[in-house]
Enzyme design. Structure first.
Site, PDB file in Angstrom:
ATOM      1  N   ASP A 120      -4.180 -14.643  -6.909  1.00  0.00           N
ATOM      2  CA  ASP A 120      -5.224 -13.643  -7.144  1.00  0.00           C
ATOM      3  C   ASP A 120      -6.398 -14.035  -6.245  1.00  0.00           C
ATOM      4  O   ASP A 120      -7.019 -15.089  -6.444  1.00  0.00           O
ATOM      5  CB  ASP A 120      -5.620 -13.678  -8.632  1.00  0.00           C
ATOM      6  CG  ASP A 120      -6.706 -12.660  -8.946  1.00  0.00           C
ATOM      7  OD1 ASP A 120      -7.398 -12.186  -8.018  1.00  0.00           O
ATOM      8  OD2 ASP A 120      -6.866 -12.350 -10.136  1.00  0.00           O
ATOM      9  N   ARG A 176     -16.884   8.364  -4.963  1.00  0.00           N
ATOM     10  CA  ARG A 176     -16.347   7.018  -4.661  1.00  0.00           C
ATOM     11  C   ARG A 176     -17.531   6.056  -4.498  1.00  0.00           C
ATOM     12  O   ARG A 176     -17.565   5.270  -3.556  1.00  0.00           O
ATOM     13  CB  ARG A 176     -15.529   7.024  -3.354  1.00  0.00           C
ATOM     14  CG  ARG A 176     -14.325   7.913  -3.337  1.00  0.00           C
ATOM     15  CD  ARG A 176     -13.223   7.436  -4.281  1.00  0.00           C
ATOM     16  NE  ARG A 176     -12.022   8.233  -4.086  1.00  0.00           N
ATOM     17  CZ  ARG A 176     -11.822   9.453  -4.577  1.00  0.00           C
ATOM     18  NH1 ARG A 176     -12.757  10.038  -5.318  1.00  0.00           N
ATOM     19  NH2 ARG A 176     -10.692  10.090  -4.339  1.00  0.00           N
ATOM     20  N   TYR A 194     -16.501   2.269  -4.572  1.00  0.00           N
ATOM     21  CA  TYR A 194     -15.535   1.999  -3.491  1.00  0.00           C
ATOM     22  C   TYR A 194     -16.242   2.024  -2.129  1.00  0.00           C
ATOM     23  O   TYR A 194     -16.027   1.130  -1.304  1.00  0.00           O
ATOM     24  CB  TYR A 194     -14.401   3.032  -3.554  1.00  0.00           C
ATOM     25  CG  TYR A 194     -13.280   2.755  -2.583  1.00  0.00           C
ATOM     26  CD1 TYR A 194     -12.457   1.642  -2.742  1.00  0.00           C
ATOM     27  CD2 TYR A 194     -13.027   3.606  -1.507  1.00  0.00           C
ATOM     28  CE1 TYR A 194     -11.422   1.380  -1.849  1.00  0.00           C
ATOM     29  CE2 TYR A 194     -11.997   3.356  -0.619  1.00  0.00           C
ATOM     30  CZ  TYR A 194     -11.197   2.244  -0.794  1.00  0.00           C
ATOM     31  OH  TYR A 194     -10.179   1.982   0.109  1.00  0.00           O
ATOM     32  N   LYS A 201     -16.527  -1.137   0.590  1.00  0.00           N
ATOM     33  CA  LYS A 201     -15.975  -1.069   1.947  1.00  0.00           C
ATOM     34  C   LYS A 201     -17.090  -1.192   2.992  1.00  0.00           C
ATOM     35  O   LYS A 201     -16.874  -1.757   4.075  1.00  0.00           O
ATOM     36  CB  LYS A 201     -15.150   0.204   2.130  1.00  0.00           C
ATOM     37  CG  LYS A 201     -13.861   0.183   1.316  1.00  0.00           C
ATOM     38  CD  LYS A 201     -12.960  -1.002   1.705  1.00  0.00           C
ATOM     39  CE  LYS A 201     -11.665  -1.052   0.937  1.00  0.00           C
ATOM     40  NZ  LYS A 201     -10.755  -2.126   1.372  1.00  0.00           N
ATOM     41  N   THR A 209       0.223   5.740   0.255  1.00  0.00           N
ATOM     42  CA  THR A 209       0.685   4.469  -0.321  1.00  0.00           C
ATOM     43  C   THR A 209       0.660   4.582  -1.848  1.00  0.00           C
ATOM     44  O   THR A 209       0.088   5.529  -2.397  1.00  0.00           O
ATOM     45  CB  THR A 209      -0.245   3.295   0.060  1.00  0.00           C
ATOM     46  OG1 THR A 209      -1.476   3.452  -0.662  1.00  0.00           O
ATOM     47  CG2 THR A 209      -0.519   3.219   1.545  1.00  0.00           C
ATOM     48  N   PRO A 210       1.198   3.590  -2.552  1.00  0.00           N
ATOM     49  CA  PRO A 210       1.117   3.588  -4.026  1.00  0.00           C
ATOM     50  C   PRO A 210      -0.324   3.658  -4.536  1.00  0.00           C
ATOM     51  O   PRO A 210      -0.580   4.137  -5.643  1.00  0.00           O
ATOM     52  CB  PRO A 210       1.771   2.254  -4.406  1.00  0.00           C
ATOM     53  CG  PRO A 210       2.726   1.977  -3.291  1.00  0.00           C
ATOM     54  CD  PRO A 210       2.053   2.494  -2.046  1.00  0.00           C
ATOM     55  N   ARG A 221      -8.520  16.329   3.949  1.00  0.00           N
ATOM     56  CA  ARG A 221      -9.654  15.454   4.307  1.00  0.00           C
ATOM     57  C   ARG A 221      -9.534  15.017   5.770  1.00  0.00           C
ATOM     58  O   ARG A 221     -10.524  14.769   6.439  1.00  0.00           O
ATOM     59  CB  ARG A 221      -9.671  14.201   3.415  1.00  0.00           C
ATOM     60  CG  ARG A 221      -9.924  14.510   1.970  1.00  0.00           C
ATOM     61  CD  ARG A 221     -10.639  13.389   1.283  1.00  0.00           C
ATOM     62  NE  ARG A 221      -9.796  12.230   1.060  1.00  0.00           N
ATOM     63  CZ  ARG A 221     -10.062  11.314   0.124  1.00  0.00           C
ATOM     64  NH1 ARG A 221     -11.104  11.446  -0.667  1.00  0.00           N
ATOM     65  NH2 ARG A 221      -9.303  10.268  -0.043  1.00  0.00           N
TER      66      ARG A 221
HETATM   67  N1  LIG Z   1      -4.265   4.057   0.825  1.00  0.00           N
HETATM   68  C1  LIG Z   1      -5.397   4.532   1.309  1.00  0.00           C
HETATM   69  O1  LIG Z   1      -5.635   5.760   1.357  1.00  0.00           O
HETATM   70  C2  LIG Z   1      -6.416   3.595   1.877  1.00  0.00           C
HETATM   71  C3  LIG Z   1      -7.410   4.132   2.697  1.00  0.00           C
HETATM   72  C4  LIG Z   1      -8.361   3.291   3.245  1.00  0.00           C
HETATM   73  C5  LIG Z   1      -8.333   1.941   2.949  1.00  0.00           C
HETATM   74  N2  LIG Z   1      -7.365   1.452   2.140  1.00  0.00           N
HETATM   75  C6  LIG Z   1      -7.376   0.026   1.846  1.00  0.00           C
HETATM   76  O2  LIG Z   1      -6.174  -0.556   2.286  1.00  0.00           O
HETATM   77  C7  LIG Z   1      -5.882  -1.693   1.482  1.00  0.00           C
HETATM   78  C8  LIG Z   1      -4.462  -1.599   0.969  1.00  0.00           C
HETATM   79  O3  LIG Z   1      -4.333  -0.403   0.259  1.00  0.00           O
HETATM   80  P1  LIG Z   1      -2.908   0.231  -0.090  1.00  0.00           P
HETATM   81  O4  LIG Z   1      -3.117   1.699  -0.087  1.00  0.00           O
HETATM   82  O5  LIG Z   1      -1.848  -0.366   0.727  1.00  0.00           O
HETATM   83  O6  LIG Z   1      -2.809  -0.252  -1.630  1.00  0.00           O
HETATM   84  P2  LIG Z   1      -1.588  -0.724  -2.547  1.00  0.00           P
HETATM   85  O7  LIG Z   1      -2.086  -0.545  -3.939  1.00  0.00           O
HETATM   86  O8  LIG Z   1      -0.312  -0.078  -2.127  1.00  0.00           O
HETATM   87  O9  LIG Z   1      -1.480  -2.292  -2.219  1.00  0.00           O
HETATM   88  C9  LIG Z   1      -2.493  -3.186  -2.576  1.00  0.00           C
HETATM   89  C10 LIG Z   1      -1.864  -4.544  -2.861  1.00  0.00           C
HETATM   90  O10 LIG Z   1      -2.914  -5.468  -3.163  1.00  0.00           O
HETATM   91  C11 LIG Z   1      -2.493  -6.279  -4.235  1.00  0.00           C
HETATM   92  N3  LIG Z   1      -3.668  -6.801  -4.930  1.00  0.00           N
HETATM   93  C12 LIG Z   1      -4.565  -6.106  -5.680  1.00  0.00           C
HETATM   94  N4  LIG Z   1      -5.478  -6.931  -6.190  1.00  0.00           N
HETATM   95  C13 LIG Z   1      -5.177  -8.176  -5.753  1.00  0.00           C
HETATM   96  C14 LIG Z   1      -5.752  -9.460  -5.967  1.00  0.00           C
HETATM   97  N5  LIG Z   1      -6.830  -9.617  -6.757  1.00  0.00           N
HETATM   98  N6  LIG Z   1      -5.194 -10.513  -5.359  1.00  0.00           N
HETATM   99  C15 LIG Z   1      -4.089 -10.374  -4.581  1.00  0.00           C
HETATM  100  N7  LIG Z   1      -3.486  -9.184  -4.364  1.00  0.00           N
HETATM  101  C16 LIG Z   1      -4.022  -8.103  -4.946  1.00  0.00           C
HETATM  102  C17 LIG Z   1      -1.663  -5.345  -5.114  1.00  0.00           C
HETATM  103  O11 LIG Z   1      -0.812  -6.071  -5.997  1.00  0.00           O
HETATM  104  C18 LIG Z   1      -0.904  -4.539  -4.065  1.00  0.00           C
HETATM  105  O12 LIG Z   1       0.330  -5.169  -3.735  1.00  0.00           O
HETATM  106  C19 LIG Z   1      -6.958  -1.717   0.372  1.00  0.00           C
HETATM  107  O13 LIG Z   1      -7.966  -2.624   0.753  1.00  0.00           O
HETATM  108  C20 LIG Z   1      -7.487  -0.304   0.375  1.00  0.00           C
HETATM  109  O14 LIG Z   1      -8.829  -0.235  -0.074  1.00  0.00           O
HETATM  110  C21 LIG Z   1      -6.390   2.240   1.591  1.00  0.00           C
END
Ligand SMILES: NC(=O)c1ccc[n+]([C@@H]2O[C@H](COP(=O)([O-])OP(=O)(O)OC[C@H]3O[C@@H](n4cnc5c(N)ncnc54)[C@H](O)[C@@H]3O)[C@@H](O)[C@H]2O)c1
Length: 252
Positions: free
Chosen positions: A65, A149, A152, A156, A186-187, A211
């Site tokens: 974590d 947001r 969030y 960021k 993504t999930p 968007r």
């Molecule tokens: N998906 C989007 O639209 C999007 C857009 C812009 C930025 N992001 C950023 O991209 C990054 C990844 O997002 P994603 O969409 O792949 O998300 P996701 O939820 O698919 O994956 C995130 C991963 O981080 C892990 N995680 C969460 N908290 C944690 C912790 N405390 N310690 C270790 N691992 C931890 C989760 O278990 C998961 O495997 C994030 O920082 C998110 O803010 C995502």
């Protein structure tokens, strides 16, 4: 003889990806591995990290974590060499300021900001020893306001600011850049739709597509491609940059 293979290869490099078990992090792990790197997959979801590692030639799953200073220290007691740190783990939250509870605001800062701080600080000596490279995953939400947001966007913005600041303190000793994705399939996004809009999924998916002026979501492998590029020798002159990859969102 062409220098292309060396400039575009990560052979012999050791990388670490936080949040590497899902979404953008997962695709980044796969691509860095394909480019020749050995990859540490760091996530709270050990099972998913393990199953991804099992499908790759040289990947190592770790349960950690990133908000826990002791867990981060324990992780780095097992890693002695590092060239690349991808700070990708992150969580989201929907709400205007008056819809945002302090607990949720603090939880978001703990993961997105403190987690990035703790991982980067712990990795720093190793990265400095190899003139390594950091890629932070920020967001368009750190560049422009996104409706409902509040927390969030604030986290960021901090990730982008940490990127700029580190590039100033270590201008020749390492490289640090940031990717600012638009909405990516993504999930993370599916979880948001399920949690906040389970009764109107198709409508919200259509809104999320719009968007991006390109009219679609980004794909996690597209973000991974940019993350890979930023760590390559070919990107050696890119430092302290926040690079949008958002289908034109922030150009508008
Ligand atoms: N998906 C989007 O639209 C999007 C857009 C812009 C930025 N992001 C950023 O991209 C990054 C990844 O997002 P994603 O969409 O792949 O998300 P996701 O939820 O698919 O994956 C995130 C991963 O981080 C892990 N995680 C969460 N908290 C944690 C912790 N405390 N310690 C270790 N691992 C931890 C989760 O278990 C998961 O495997 C994030 O920082 C998110 O803010 C995502």
């Amino acid at each position: 003889m062409s220098l292309l293979p060396d400039r575009f290869s990560l052979r012999g490099k050791i990388a670490l990806v936080t949040g590497g078990a899902s979404g953008i992090g997962r695709e980044t792990v796969k691509l860095l591995s394909e480019a020749g790197a050995h990859v540490h997959i760091v996530d709270i979801n050990l099972e998913a990290a393990r199953s991804l590692a099992a499908s790759l030639p040289a990947a190592f799953p770790h349960a950690c974590d990133i908000t826990s200073e002791s867990q981060v220290a324990a992780l780095f007691s097992t890693i002695s060499v590092l060239d690349i740190l991808i700070n990708c783990a992150g969580i989201g939250l929907v709400g205007k300021i008056d819809e945002t509870a302090l607990d949720d605001f603090q939880r978001l800062f703990r993961v997105n900001v403190e987690g990035t701080f703790l991982m980067t600080r712990a990795a720093l000596p190793l990265l400095l020893a190899r003139r390594g490279s950091i890629v932070n995953i920020g967001s368009v939400a750190g560049m422009v306001g996104v409706k409902r947001r509040f927390a969030y966007c604030a986290t960021k913005g901090a990730v982008h600011a940490m990127t700029h600041q580190l590039a100033v303190d270590y201008p020749t000793e390492l490289r640090v850049n940031c990717i600012a994705p638009g909405t990516v399939d993504t999930p993370f996004v599916e979880g948001y739709i399920e949690k906040y809009h389970s009764h109107e999924k198709d409508k919200v998916r259509a809104e999320l597509n719009l968007r991006q002026p390109m009219g679609r979501l980004g794909r996690p492998e597209e973000i991974a491609g940019l993350a890979l590029f930023l760590c390559l020798p070919a990107a050696d002159f890119i430092n302290g940059a926040v690079v949008p990859i958002d289908g034109g969102w922030t150009a508008a």
